[in-house]
Design a protein around this motif. Structure first.
Motif, mmCIF file in Angstrom:
data_model
loop_
_atom_site.group_PDB
_atom_site.id
_atom_site.type_symbol
_atom_site.label_atom_id
_atom_site.label_comp_id
_atom_site.label_asym_id
_atom_site.label_seq_id
_atom_site.Cartn_x
_atom_site.Cartn_y
_atom_site.Cartn_z
ATOM 1 N N ALA A 189 1.884 -5.114 -6.952
ATOM 2 C CA ALA A 189 1.558 -3.684 -7.069
ATOM 3 C C ALA A 189 2.501 -3.011 -8.068
ATOM 4 C CB ALA A 189 1.658 -3.011 -5.703
ATOM 5 N N LEU A 190 3.784 -3.311 -7.983
ATOM 6 C CA LEU A 190 4.768 -2.686 -8.874
ATOM 7 C C LEU A 190 4.505 -3.067 -10.329
ATOM 8 C CD1 LEU A 190 7.376 -0.966 -9.105
ATOM 9 C CD2 LEU A 190 8.670 -3.109 -8.938
ATOM 10 N N LEU A 218 0.844 -1.204 0.000
ATOM 11 C CA LEU A 218 0.000 0.000 0.000
ATOM 12 C C LEU A 218 0.880 1.256 0.000
ATOM 13 C CD1 LEU A 218 -2.814 1.262 0.054
ATOM 14 C CD2 LEU A 218 -2.881 0.884 2.541
ATOM 15 N N ALA A 219 2.000 1.207 0.703
ATOM 16 C CA ALA A 219 2.942 2.335 0.690
ATOM 17 C C ALA A 219 3.521 2.546 -0.717
ATOM 18 C CB ALA A 219 4.065 2.088 1.701
ATOM 19 N N VAL A 220 3.842 1.460 -1.410
ATOM 20 C CA VAL A 220 4.358 1.554 -2.790
ATOM 21 C C VAL A 220 3.316 2.216 -3.698
ATOM 22 C CG1 VAL A 220 4.930 0.157 -4.837
ATOM 23 C CG2 VAL A 220 5.987 -0.379 -2.618
ATOM 24 N N ILE A 221 2.061 1.835 -3.549
ATOM 25 C CA ILE A 221 0.992 2.427 -4.376
ATOM 26 C C ILE A 221 0.872 3.923 -4.103
ATOM 27 C CG2 ILE A 221 -1.517 2.452 -4.746
ATOM 28 C CD1 ILE A 221 -1.388 -0.654 -4.196
ATOM 29 N N HIS A 222 0.919 4.301 -2.825
ATOM 30 C CA HIS A 222 0.840 5.736 -2.504
ATOM 31 C C HIS A 222 2.028 6.506 -3.086
ATOM 32 C CE1 HIS A 222 -2.771 6.220 -0.153
ATOM 33 N NE2 HIS A 222 -2.503 5.118 0.519
ATOM 34 N N ARG A 237 3.821 -0.363 -13.211
ATOM 35 C CA ARG A 237 4.961 -0.218 -14.128
ATOM 36 C C ARG A 237 5.259 -1.537 -14.844
ATOM 37 N NH1 ARG A 237 9.667 3.028 -10.754
ATOM 38 N NH2 ARG A 237 8.655 5.081 -10.710
ATOM 39 N N PRO A 238 4.338 -1.957 -15.735
ATOM 40 C CA PRO A 238 4.540 -3.271 -16.359
ATOM 41 C C PRO A 238 5.710 -3.310 -17.335
ATOM 42 C CG PRO A 238 2.651 -2.144 -17.335
ATOM 43 C CD PRO A 238 3.087 -1.307 -16.170
ATOM 44 N N THR A 277 14.131 -0.767 -6.070
ATOM 45 C CA THR A 277 12.966 0.039 -6.446
ATOM 46 C C THR A 277 11.856 -0.103 -5.405
ATOM 47 O OG1 THR A 277 13.515 -0.247 -8.776
ATOM 48 C CG2 THR A 277 11.266 0.436 -8.278
ATOM 49 N N LEU A 278 11.604 -1.335 -4.968
ATOM 50 C CA LEU A 278 10.550 -1.555 -3.969
ATOM 51 C C LEU A 278 10.867 -0.852 -2.654
ATOM 52 C CD1 LEU A 278 9.788 -5.352 -4.616
ATOM 53 C CD2 LEU A 278 8.359 -3.387 -5.239
#
Ligand code: CA
Length: 326
Positions: free
Chosen positions: A263-264, A45-49, A268-269, A316-317
């Motif tokens: 999520a990543l 959820l932090a990555v999405i934000h 960012r596919p 990146t994560l």
């Protein structure tokens, strides 16, 4: 020469425009999570934000498949922390894993010396949140056809209920389901699948959009470092995700980044963080084991991570999960 150059130049311009349009448009995204069962949901959820702060994603709603009263308030705490407290939150009804967990209970309950909550939020209790299926339907209805990406990092309970309620809406609105589920190319039953086997069977056999699976082995190969929790999240004295991490297990420990990878990839596919399997079909047996059969007409693929991608993908994560809010 001239006759071939002109179409080639036009084609190049066309693809440049497509790339620019894609870069300019943020991904409308729904996060479906069993928040509280493992700490990777909080980091995801932090990555999405962080990606929304960078203009790459737009969080439409969060729906929860862990049937515990602290799950929705914790999601609300994290959204409010990132100054997005208005994001709708939906709760499963009569769902799996009702047991409580310190990673969500401790940050939700902690108070300042003056009696106010350490982390502000709207929701007092998961029972006050609306039903997940109604939140999913409202979020999808408001978006353009063929645009929405759903990131499912818990059980398939909510998405199976959505499919049963309104398969046409799913067909119309969803572009991609990015799911942390299964084990590829072959492995033992994975937790998210085996916890609600009938729901996983329904979603993975009937879901109309492409599905990309991030299997158990992907997150397992990318261990989120405890050292990052202590160093990178310290830009603020009280960080709800760092506090969740410290309360999930005894520190220090490095935890697989399962849900972060789904999520990543969803947002960012095209950045070569992962490779993709050939197309095929994933089926789920009675024990919750996933089986992949290659098929050029199949709508399913799974992520593959090679040694060249590992360090860059993990970095990146870590960077995104700890990125200061803006
Ligand atoms: Ca999860």
């Amino acid at each position: 020469m001239i006759r071939t150059e002109k179409p080639a130049a036009a084609t190049a311009v066309f693809f440049m425009c497509v790339a620019l349009a894609a870069a300019a448009e943020s991904v409308p995204l729904i996060f479906d999570t069993d928040m509280g069962n493992d700490v990777d949901d909080a980091l995801a959820l932090a990555v999405i934000h962080a990606l929304q702060s960078r203009g790459e994603a737009r969080l439409l709603a969060v729906t929860i498949t862990k049937d515990n009263r602290y799950a929705a308030p914790f999601v609300d705490v994290v959204n409010t922390f990132y100054r997005r407290g208005a994001v709708p939150i939906g709760m499963v009804r009569n769902g799996k894993t009702p047991e409580s967990s310190n990673m969500i209970r401790v940050p939700v309950e902690r108070k300042n010396p003056d009696g106010t909550y350490a982390y502000p939020r709207r929701l007092r209790d998961g029972g006050d949140a609306p039903d997940a299926v109604s939140v999913l339907r409202r979020a999808l209805e408001a978006e353009k056809d063929g645009s929405v990406v759903i990131v499912q990092v818990g059980f398939s309970t909510n998405l199976a209920a959505l499919l049963a309620a309104d398969p046409q809406l799913v067909s119309r609105k969803v572009r991609l389901l990015s799911a942390m589920a299964g084990h590829f190319p072959q492995g033992p039953p994975e937790y998210n699948v085996k916890t609600d086997v009938p729901a996983a069977q329904k979603v993975f056999s009937e879901w109309p959009s492409p599905i990309v699976f991030s299997g158990y082995e992907i997150g397992q190969a990318l261990l989120f470092p405890a050292a990052s929790i202590d160093a990178d999240f310290s830009w603020v004295p009280d960080h709800p995700v760092a506090e969740a991490y410290r309360n999930y297990m005894r520190m220090p420990y490095d935890r697989p980044s399962w849900d972060l990878t789904a999520a990543l990839y969803a947002i960012r596919p095209g950045r070569n963080y992962f490779s993709l399997s050939p197309p095929g079909r994933v089926t789920v047996d009675q024990q919750g084991q996933t089986h992949f059969a290659a098929d050029p007409a199949g709508r399913h693929r799974y992520l593959i991570l090679d040694d060249q991608q590992k360090a860059r993908t993990l970095e990146t994560l870590v960077l995104l999960a700890s990125q200061p809010r803006n």
